[in-house]
Scaffold this active site. Sequence first.
Site, short mmCIF file in Angstrom:
data_model
loop_
_atom_site.label_atom_id
_atom_site.label_comp_id
_atom_site.label_asym_id
_atom_site.label_seq_id
_atom_site.Cartn_x
_atom_site.Cartn_y
_atom_site.Cartn_z
N ASN A 1 0.86 -1.18 0.00
CA ASN A 1 0.00 0.00 0.00
C ASN A 1 0.90 1.23 0.00
O ASN A 1 1.80 1.33 0.82
CB ASN A 1 -0.90 0.04 1.25
CG ASN A 1 -1.99 -1.02 1.21
OD1 ASN A 1 -2.07 -1.79 0.25
ND2 ASN A 1 -2.82 -1.03 2.22
N TYR B 1 0.99 5.54 -0.30
CA TYR B 1 0.28 6.83 -0.32
C TYR B 1 1.22 8.03 -0.43
O TYR B 1 0.91 8.99 -1.12
CB TYR B 1 -0.60 6.98 0.94
CG TYR B 1 -1.81 6.09 0.88
CD1 TYR B 1 -2.98 6.50 0.27
CD2 TYR B 1 -1.77 4.79 1.41
CE1 TYR B 1 -4.09 5.67 0.17
CE2 TYR B 1 -2.87 3.95 1.32
CZ TYR B 1 -4.03 4.40 0.70
OH TYR B 1 -5.11 3.56 0.60
N GLU C 1 -3.21 -1.01 -2.40
CA GLU C 1 -3.93 0.26 -2.18
C GLU C 1 -3.07 1.40 -2.69
O GLU C 1 -1.86 1.41 -2.49
CB GLU C 1 -4.19 0.55 -0.70
CG GLU C 1 -5.32 -0.22 -0.08
CD GLU C 1 -5.54 0.15 1.39
OE1 GLU C 1 -5.27 1.32 1.77
OE2 GLU C 1 -5.98 -0.72 2.13
#
Length: 477
Positions: A309, A311, A382
């Site tokens: 994931n 971000y 993600e």
Amino acid sequence: MSNPDHPPAVGVLDQGPELIFPPGFLWGAATAAYQIEGAATEGGRTPSIWDTFSHTEGRVVAGHTGDVACDHYHRMPSDVRLMAELGLKSYRFSVSWPRVQPGGSGPANAEGLDFYRRLVDELLGHGIEPWLTLYHWDLPQPLEDAGGWPARDTAGRFADYAELVADALGDRVTYWTTLNEPWCSAFLGYGSGVHAPGRSDGADAVRAGHHLMLGHGLAVQALRASRPQAQLGITVNLYPVTPASDAPADVDAARRIDALANRFFLDPVLRGSYPTDLTADLREVTDFGHVRDGDLAVISTPLDLVGVNYYSRHVVAAPVEGAEPEPYWRAPSCWPGSEDVRFVTRGVPVTDMNWEIDAPGLTETLRRVHEEYTDLPLYVTENGSAFVDAVIDGQVDDVDRLAYFDAHLRAAHEAINAGVPLHGYFAWSLMDNFEWAWGYTKRFGMVWIDYDSQARIPKSSARWYAEVIRRNGLAAQ
Ligand code: IFM
């Protein structure tokens, strides 16, 4: 074990006017049970730590809870139709532990399992590959009352739960990830306490991290024994950690945060050991006496894939005497033993979470996992962004989110060109949802949710993503 459905994604790709992804690339979108399902007291479900936490005054912005969320529990068939309309090849969801095993031990709750059976059937009926995450943060409350993740016994309970879900769904689900982002469960849940269960003790956070990984390893062994064909993995949230300057103290600050954020999990799971600099950094916090002989062998049980994931990036600097820490990281800290490291903002564009937008960091992260740790297939499980959206004339034109996805997919493509065996990408999130301590105030979805009417409106990013999936790539810039 290689995956017969998805040939290795390696080598230099088509460099024509479009950026084309490898054949069979798994395009998906992700959600998590507590963030979308609602129906918190229906069908035999009992409270998880997030029910307790969100119902405790002052824990979640505006007192929001997941009681209703996106009402996905009742709207699942039409939500799957929406996924099919977008052309998703895969859907990553999590199973709610307290829905399928109320209280966290004992027999399965047939009604809870039925919901996931129906979900999997709907997905398969629409040609969408189910991707199942066993634990996305909703520990049954009685297990927390018995000590939670800092208690060793929770790891064994998790393996039992994994077996129970595999018995019910193992014949139809190929892709299984055990934990989602164990760093958050351990260090936000038991370190800073900004996530459920809201405890703040550095040693407990470290113990929780270890027992989460032990539960992961035990669950992989149980699943492997009962479902030899399954593709098994874990999802970790990783950050490139960059020193704010070349000064040795800043470089050391980056080393410390990298150890806690990334290597705390990557090393035990993929190398079978804790980094020695990490254990040295933590010596005032814990003596690691909770680690028993054989644990690291269990934790490093071989996998079939790794979920990443991504971000943002952390930029950090050495402590400055008397300086105020950044608000998000203020004590109690989620960085035990390194509480005084400063998180620096660079003034680059940020999302509504105040997270810096740093697409090259995705390439860097994927390359690092591949080049330093493993040849296993990688998946971005993600990636996404919160922005302030608005419905205007019935449409949501989320240009910032679309640009974020576009930049990160280009970064993912660059990683593939550099030799990373990246086999899939899941946008976070399919729909707006309960963003944990931020409640419904942050929107990550490609689909707008009207929380009053429960209407769904695909945003511009959703239509754009559907086109990316259709052409298996991006238009040239
Ligand atoms: O919403 C979360 C998700 O549950 C886990 N990964 C990060 C997302 C955005 O904060």
